[in-house]
Design a protein around this motif. Structure first.
Motif, PDB file in Angstrom:
ATOM      1  N   THR A  63      27.880  22.697  14.881  1.00  0.00           N
ATOM      2  CA  THR A  63      26.466  22.314  14.841  1.00  0.00           C
ATOM      3  C   THR A  63      26.086  21.396  16.005  1.00  0.00           C
ATOM      4  O   THR A  63      25.014  21.539  16.593  1.00  0.00           O
ATOM      5  CB  THR A  63      26.173  21.574  13.514  1.00  0.00           C
ATOM      6  OG1 THR A  63      26.623  22.397  12.451  1.00  0.00           O
ATOM      7  CG2 THR A  63      24.705  21.292  13.348  1.00  0.00           C
ATOM      8  N   ASN A  69      23.400  12.335  10.338  1.00  0.00           N
ATOM      9  CA  ASN A  69      24.824  12.374  10.622  1.00  0.00           C
ATOM     10  C   ASN A  69      25.101  11.711  11.980  1.00  0.00           C
ATOM     11  O   ASN A  69      24.329  11.863  12.920  1.00  0.00           O
ATOM     12  CB  ASN A  69      25.256  13.840  10.638  1.00  0.00           C
ATOM     13  CG  ASN A  69      26.741  13.966  10.692  1.00  0.00           C
ATOM     14  OD1 ASN A  69      27.371  13.555  11.663  1.00  0.00           O
ATOM     15  ND2 ASN A  69      27.328  14.511   9.650  1.00  0.00           N
ATOM     16  N   SER A 128      31.368  25.766   8.914  1.00  0.00           N
ATOM     17  CA  SER A 128      32.330  24.690   8.645  1.00  0.00           C
ATOM     18  C   SER A 128      32.537  24.454   7.164  1.00  0.00           C
ATOM     19  O   SER A 128      33.629  24.120   6.735  1.00  0.00           O
ATOM     20  CB  SER A 128      31.856  23.384   9.287  1.00  0.00           C
ATOM     21  OG  SER A 128      32.026  23.462  10.672  1.00  0.00           O
TER      22      SER A 128
HETATM   23  C1  LIG Z   1      24.254  17.120   8.785  1.00  0.00           C
HETATM   24  C2  LIG Z   1      25.454  17.923   9.148  1.00  0.00           C
HETATM   25  N1  LIG Z   1      25.298  19.013   9.893  1.00  0.00           N
HETATM   26  C3  LIG Z   1      26.357  19.775  10.235  1.00  0.00           C
HETATM   27  C4  LIG Z   1      27.614  19.485   9.818  1.00  0.00           C
HETATM   28  C5  LIG Z   1      28.748  20.389  10.223  1.00  0.00           C
HETATM   29  O1  LIG Z   1      29.009  20.238  11.557  1.00  0.00           O
HETATM   30  P1  LIG Z   1      29.904  21.273  12.357  1.00  0.00           P
HETATM   31  O2  LIG Z   1      29.232  22.595  12.317  1.00  0.00           O
HETATM   32  O3  LIG Z   1      29.916  20.710  13.758  1.00  0.00           O
HETATM   33  O4  LIG Z   1      31.249  21.282  11.747  1.00  0.00           O
HETATM   34  C6  LIG Z   1      27.825  18.356   9.057  1.00  0.00           C
HETATM   35  C7  LIG Z   1      29.169  18.004   8.628  1.00  0.00           C
HETATM   36  O5  LIG Z   1      29.386  16.990   7.961  1.00  0.00           O
HETATM   37  C8  LIG Z   1      26.710  17.557   8.708  1.00  0.00           C
HETATM   38  O6  LIG Z   1      26.860  16.467   7.968  1.00  0.00           O
END
Ligand SMILES: Cc1ncc(COP(=O)(O)O)c(C=O)c1O
Length: 469
Positions: free
Chosen positions: A179, A204, A310
């Motif tokens: 993300t 986050n 994820s």
């Molecule tokens: C708000 C948010 N978005 C996305 C993700 C996932 O991130 P990624 O796709 O980089 O693993 C998380 C993981 O905790 C999150 O808290």
């Protein structure tokens, strides 16, 4: 008395007391702080470092508990000689690094980001992976379509349509490497026509970090209410884009109401602004019917939708997706030569085959049932052991809850007391753009990776650690 000069980063994800603890521990172990030296008093260090006394007292507490310092009544805290620190001896007595690492992992880790890996579909994944790893598929070892494997994009479009009502063609999807990577890419695309971005007041850490990497944007923090962002804040913000997690706000957990969703889209339409919708854990909604995504009810192509594999598969896949309105997609195409391959073609193809088979749908159903059960066990255990001494501020979806404990302990005190019992719980205040806006001491408890028994036992131990009678 010795002087110490720790470099503390108040913006870091790591709480101050842990940073201070790590620093002093390192200084003692390396011998830079000599045995029997007196450490600065909590009061003096607080004045010197310009931070409150609490993180210092917490760090000293932890050092005391682990034998790195000792306290002499009415005199202060003194460094212990490395030879006399029992845990260090165990380390140097030939333990492997792996054993050492295992030891430092708390027995009960309520990490909000961990998923259940025992139920990962290893056999099925291996089957699809083996198919990809044949000489006929040698092209998968090369870099391929930078936008992502077409077949995978097709699967994602169809999956999101069924699950989330998202309407898009595979051509609008860009596969990313997580993300944060997707958001970084997006910000590059937006930076010429967006100057002000509205952001939920708590986000986050990774998201916060990305916003900080783009100094050309200025930010407006948007207050979070029980049904979503404050529309008044948004109307006053003059933002040209807004970042939201409407299905399950991270970390506070509220869901945006239908009314707010419609108002947000109306605002975006009138202002010709973008709405960045991060739908990071939408697969797991346990009690109520999910509300439609912003993307699915947007009639004017203002929503940019971000999602990830994820949670549903594994964080180590590093596969995410971004769905762009066509105008932004054309911008991406123009810049395509300035990028390199984002996500591994081999992994993308395996995921595509997995999704094309029934295995993916089955896996989602299985994980949803599993997490629902863990979620309910956690909520029941909290209700049972805490009764009216705790409020669950967020529950019913995703892989974590937000817990407010009514025992007058601060967030740091809660974390520290839990740690002493071998339990990791996580702060929520660090996610606020302005940490002072975190009005309630509440901790995050993730349950994804824990067994049902560990969840029950961990909550019972927490009630004891936090002196809930
Ligand atoms: C708000 C948010 N978005 C996305 C993700 C996932 O991130 P990624 O796709 O980089 O693993 C998380 C993981 O905790 C999150 O808290």
């Amino acid at each position: 008395m010795i002087e110490i000069m720790p470099l503390l980063d108040e913006k870091s994800k790591m709480p101050l007391y842990i940073q201070l603890y790590n620093y002093i521990r390192e200084e003692i172990v390396s011998g830079r702080i000599k045995p029997d030296s007196r450490l600065p008093s909590i009061r003096n260090l607080s004045v010197y470092l310009k931070i409150s006394r609490t993180p210092i007292a917490d760090a000293y507490d932890l050092l005391l508990g682990e034998g790195y310092i000792r306290s002499r009544p009415r005199s202060g805290f003194y460094a212990v000689s490395p030879e006399d620190i029992p845990s260090l001896h165990a380390e140097t007595a030939g333990e492997s690094e792996e054993e050492e690492q295992k030891k430092s992992i708390a027995s009960y880790d309520f990490h909000y980001d961990h998923v259940d890996l025992h139920h990962f579909p290893f056999k099925k994944w291996k089957k699809w992976s083996n198919i990809c790893l044949t000489s006929e598929n040698h092209h998968l070892l090369q870099n391929a379509d930078l936008q992502g494997e077409y077949g995978l994009r097709k699967e994602i479009a169809s999956y999101l349509h069924q699950l989330r009502g998202v309407c898009c063609s595979p051509d609008q999807i860009i596969i990313g490497a997580g993300t944060y990577h997707s958001l970084q890419l997006l910000f590059h695309l937006l930076k010429d026509d967006v100057a002000i971005v509205g952001i939920e007041e708590a986000v986050n850490i990774g998201v916060k970090g990305i916003f900080e990497q783009f100094p050309s944007f200025s930010y407006r923090s948007l207050t979070l209410e029980s049904d979503g962002i404050s529309m008044k804040d948004l109307y006053n913000s003059q933002a040209q884009a807004v970042y939201v997690t409407p299905s399950h706000q991270f970390p506070l957990g509220m869901t945006f109401s239908m009314k707010k969703r419609m108002e947000l889209l109306q605002w975006a339409y009138k202002k010709n602004a973008y709405v960045i919708e991060n739908d990071y854990d939408s697969e797991f909604r346990f009690n109520e019917r999910p509300l439609p995504t912003l993307q699915s009810i947007d009639k004017h192509n203002r929503v940019i939708y971000a999602g990830t594999f994820s949670r549903i598969m594994s964080p180590s896949f590093r596969i995410s997706y971004l769905i762009l309105p066509r105008s932004l997609f054309h911008r991406f195409q123009k810049q395509i030569n300035s990028y390199n391959q984002f996500a591994s073609p081999l992994l993308q193809k395996t995921l595509q085959l997995f999704m094309e088979s029934n295995d993916f749908a089955r896996h989602i159903r299985k994980m949803r049932r599993l997490y629902q059960k863990k979620h309910d066990i956690l909520v029941n255990a909290v209700n049972h052991f805490f009764q009216d001494q705790a409020d669950i501020l967020s529950q019913g979806s995703g892989l974590h809850i937000l817990l407010k404990v009514k025992n007058n302990m601060s967030e740091n005190e809660l974390i520290l007391a839990a740690k002493k019992e071998g339990i990791n719980v996580y702060p929520s205040s660090i996610y606020f753009l302005e940490p002072s806006s975190a009005s309630t001491a509440a901790v995050l408890l993730g349950f994804g990776a824990l067994s049902e028994e560990t969840i029950k036992c961990g909550i019972k131990k927490l009630a004891k650690a936090w002196k809930i009678t």
